[in-house]
Design an enzyme around this catalytic site. Sequence first.
Site, PDB file in Angstrom:
ATOM      1  CG  ASP A 197      -1.838   1.195   1.316  1.00  0.00           C
ATOM      2  OD1 ASP A 197      -2.922   1.090   0.415  1.00  0.00           O
ATOM      3  OD2 ASP A 197      -1.278   2.233   1.892  1.00  0.00           O
TER       4      ASP A 197
ATOM      5  CE1 TYR B  75       0.741   7.945   2.307  1.00  0.00           C
ATOM      6  CE2 TYR B  75       1.242   5.480   1.689  1.00  0.00           C
ATOM      7  CZ  TYR B  75       0.367   6.804   2.226  1.00  0.00           C
ATOM      8  OH  TYR B  75      -0.860   6.313   2.972  1.00  0.00           O
TER       9      TYR B  75
ATOM     10  CE  LYS C  23      -3.816   4.616   0.643  1.00  0.00           C
ATOM     11  NZ  LYS C  23      -2.061   4.308   0.805  1.00  0.00           N
TER      12      LYS C  23
ATOM     13  CG  HIS D  23      -4.626   9.583   0.239  1.00  0.00           C
ATOM     14  ND1 HIS D  23      -3.313   9.416   0.155  1.00  0.00           N
ATOM     15  CD2 HIS D  23      -4.793   9.262   1.572  1.00  0.00           C
ATOM     16  CE1 HIS D  23      -2.698   9.238   0.978  1.00  0.00           C
ATOM     17  NE2 HIS D  23      -3.504   9.029   1.996  1.00  0.00           N
TER      18      HIS D  23
END
Length: 275
Positions: free
Chosen positions: A45, A50, A73, A106
Amino acid sequence: MTVPNMDLIDGRAMPQLGFGVFQVPDDEAERAVTTALQHGYRSIDTAAVYQNERGTGRALRDVPRDELFVTTKLWNSDHGRDKTLRAFDASLERLGLDYVDLYLIHWPMPQNGTYLETWRALEELQRDGRARSIGVSNFTVETLRHVLAETDVVPAINQIELHPYLQQAGLRALHAEHGIRTEAWSPLGQGKGLLNDPALAEIGRAHGRTPAQVALRWSLQLGNVVIPKSVTPSRIAENIDVFGFELTADDMKRIGELDQGTRVGPDPATFAAGA
Ligand code: NAD
């Protein structure tokens, strides 16, 4: 270690336990994901925000694509049809993949009024076969009901903060009613106070397990998908070693009583960072 699969409403399936890489820098992600793959994790994930899709993607090359389940996401600044399609292409390029197994919005950012248009763009990506399953993250009862009422495809997943201190009974009931899987983020409460809870320690001692394993097992026995994160090899191994024991009905009840409704992350009703 083999992780059981869970069926999704769109006819696909995903591992019930995966590996999260929130806050892992891009240059460490390759090593962490490689370690996770060596320990048997197959579901990974990540998210555009990120900033570790490249490092994650490098590690994924070691395993046959059809054995992996990759989630990423869409970030808040990319809501809206055209931006969504562009952001999706950019994520695929960074990951080095030609499809993802699961693509999630998200955050709903209800105050922006963009999530329905964005969801319809995810429906297009699914029709094209480039996002095999589509879902949402951090959707509240209200925003999820709105998607269900106004669009054609039921989200396969809602990925939400969920751990013994935030048990999310209302959302879990709504998901069950519509065949939506609940995916628990921060299933360890980010390793903060939760893992020092005396009840988790005591239950763990009775089973010869750690508080982290008890927290994960509790969520799995509720039927959730869980995606714990660690960059420490021994903990990466510990967190997937949760299929060889079972909590009793009394254990489940006792953990059920730990709910405080307290979050470690932002409140999805108001959060709109980056938009
Ligand atoms: P988590 O609950 O998985 O906790 C991770 C932290 O717990 C680690 O950094 C470490 O400090 C500690 N830890 C891990 N294993 C341990 C063990 N066995 N024993 C003791 N301590 C241990 O928190 P998280 O990373 O916030 O959440 C997991 C994943 O969920 C993320 O990596 C990300 O993929 C996803 N996530 C999604 C959202 C979202 O908005 N959709 C938000 C946060 C996280």
